[in-house]
Enzyme design. Structure first.
Site, PDB file in Angstrom:
ATOM      1  N   SER A 216      -5.991  22.042   9.214  1.00 60.18           N
ATOM      2  CA  SER A 216      -6.488  21.235  10.334  1.00 60.18           C
ATOM      3  C   SER A 216      -5.980  19.801  10.183  1.00 60.18           C
ATOM      4  CB  SER A 216      -8.026  21.301  10.391  1.00 60.18           C
ATOM      5  OG  SER A 216      -8.515  20.668  11.550  1.00 60.18           O
ATOM      6  N   THR A 217      -6.877  18.807  10.052  1.00 55.40           N
ATOM      7  CA  THR A 217      -6.453  17.415   9.960  1.00 55.40           C
ATOM      8  C   THR A 217      -5.503  17.214   8.782  1.00 55.40           C
ATOM      9  OG1 THR A 217      -8.601  16.753  10.838  1.00 55.40           O
ATOM     10  CG2 THR A 217      -7.265  15.036   9.817  1.00 55.40           C
TER      11      THR A 217
ATOM     12  N   HIS B 219      -5.391  23.803  13.679  1.00 55.72           N
ATOM     13  CA  HIS B 219      -6.273  23.335  14.749  1.00 55.72           C
ATOM     14  C   HIS B 219      -5.543  22.281  15.579  1.00 55.72           C
ATOM     15  CE1 HIS B 219      -9.955  24.386  12.017  1.00 55.72           C
ATOM     16  NE2 HIS B 219      -9.476  25.454  12.639  1.00 55.72           N
TER      17      HIS B 219
ATOM     18  N   MET C 102     -10.875  19.193   8.064  1.00 57.89           N
ATOM     19  CA  MET C 102     -12.311  18.917   8.118  1.00 57.89           C
ATOM     20  C   MET C 102     -13.074  20.216   8.338  1.00 57.89           C
ATOM     21  SD  MET C 102     -14.162  16.104   8.019  1.00 57.89           S
ATOM     22  CE  MET C 102     -15.855  15.584   8.339  1.00 57.89           C
TER      23      MET C 102
ATOM     24  N   ASP D 285     -13.811  26.009   8.269  1.00 58.72           N
ATOM     25  CA  ASP D 285     -13.156  27.157   8.903  1.00 58.72           C
ATOM     26  C   ASP D 285     -12.202  27.831   7.917  1.00 58.72           C
ATOM     27  OD1 ASP D 285     -12.426  28.944  10.883  1.00 58.72           O
ATOM     28  OD2 ASP D 285     -10.911  27.617  11.755  1.00 58.72           O
TER      29      ASP D 285
END
Length: 380
Positions: free
Chosen positions: A194-195, A221, A315, A318
């Site tokens: 993600s991030t 993401h 973050m 998931d």
């Protein structure tokens, strides 16, 4: 009481500077310490004000946001969030910014629809709260990677792809002509991030060779449109063929498939020893679509495959439950990126705490571990 974190707002539009400043000023933990009208002013203001974070427009006169970002990350590193238009061109520029040191991005508000403005405000404040607490020393300036040049001596009777042009000091995978369609699928790599993910994927995929004896399925993401630009960018720096996944695509060794923004991605059997991509618009999981857990859970029935599972920077949690389930169902390898290299040590931490991780590795060690665990295809 803790002092608010300082944010610099950079945009050539006085209207946009006011909108973004107003958003930030409504949060008691953030304050606008200054504004800048272009990249040149931004570089000067970062040095002078030393803010905790910067919101940066891309298209500006004198010096654009990308150029300013590169100077800032080299001279005065700070957490930068890009404001991106939702066009294909805007997505492409944003992917470059994420590679060059930006920690995240939000779509630029249109200003015409209150719902749009509210959504952007929520996203911006959430991402600023992460950014102001981030250790920017983990984000070293990365030289841009040039697309590969055409290979001079293609191997006969094989599909010609592009070859890697050396550009990094670290070893980089070279794309060779590989007939992927004839290679049996025995291994599968699944990656969730993600991030900070685009930079992490850049690092890992640039070191995986075209002859990798496995397909690679990836959930990052990211909104629609941006995942296509991400796939195109990664395809230009990796020995693997990198594509944005489409419904029904057959899995092939030496190919990476990125879940399209807005769709869950799963892997399904497609006959003996064959597999395909399945996309769906089911409800988001833990606020995400695509979801890492959805991808990982789809691999649970595929016990005939040697499954290699990776969670990198991001973050939240998931993918952590899915990784644990895969470990318990016989996955060969489960890897979490170490805190030392994570931009955000959230998803990997959750996986480690659930005890679903066999190996905790620095970002630059992940590709080597996968290659040693999987090996290379004989077809080249």
């Amino acid at each position: 009481m803790q002092q608010p974190f300082d944010v610099l707002v950079v945009d050539d539009s006085i209207f946009m500077r006011k909108i973004i400043s107003d958003f930030i000023s409504q949060d008691p933990m953030l304050r606008v310490v200054g504004t800048a009208r272009n990249g040149k002013e931004a570089v000067e203001q970062v040095k002078k004000l030393q803010p905790h974070a910067v919101t940066m427009d891309i298209e500006m006169p004198e010096m654009n946001g990308l150029e300013a970002l590169r100077v800032i990350m080299k001279e005065s590193p700070v957490a930068v969030i890009m404001l991106s238009s939702l066009t294909q061109e805007g997505a492409s520029e944003t992917i470059k910014a994420l590679e060059w040191g930006a920690v995240d991005f939000v779509g630029k508000p249109s200003g015409s629809i209150s719902l749009d403005l509210h959504k952007v405000k929520t996203q911006l404040l959430e991402k600023l709260h992460i950014a102001v607490r981030m250790n920017v020393n983990k984000i070293g300036l990365q030289r841009p990677i040039l697309p590969r040049q055409p290979e001079l001596k293609p191997i006969p009777q094989a599909r010609t792809t592009a070859a890697a042009a050396p550009s990094n000091p670290s070893p980089k995978a070279e794309r060779r002509s590989v007939d992927r369609s004839q290679a049996g699928i025995g291994h599968l790599v699944a990656i969730g991030t993600s991030t900070g993910g685009p930079r992490a994927l850049h690092q890992v995929l640039s070191e995986l060779p075209a002859e990798l004896a496995a397909p690679v399925v990836i959930v990052q993401h990211m909104p629609p449109n941006f995942t296509r630009s991400l796939a195109q960018r990664l395809n230009s720096i990796s020995g693997l063929k990198v594509v944005e996944a489409e419904e029904g695509m057959p899995l092939e060794n030496g190919t990476a498939y990125i879940a399209p923004g807005g769709s869950h991605m799963a892997v399904a059997r497609n006959g003996p020893g064959a597999y395909r991509i399945h996309l769906s618009k089911e409800e988001p999981r833990s606020g995400h679509r695509p979801s890492v857990d959805v991808l990982f859970e789809s691999l649970l029935p595929l016990k005939e495959l040697k499954r290699h599972i990776v969670i990198m920077t991001g973050m939240g949690s998931d993918g952590a439950k899915g990784m644990l389930a895969l470990k318990e169902s016989g996955a060969v390898t489960t890897i979490a990126e170490s805190e030392e290299t994570c931009i955000v040590y959230g998803m990997p931490r959750a996986a480690v705490e659930l005890k679903g991780v066999m190996h905790v590795l620095k970002q630059q060690e992940i590709a080597g571990k996968l290659i040693s665990a999987i090996g290379l295809s004989a077809l080249s």
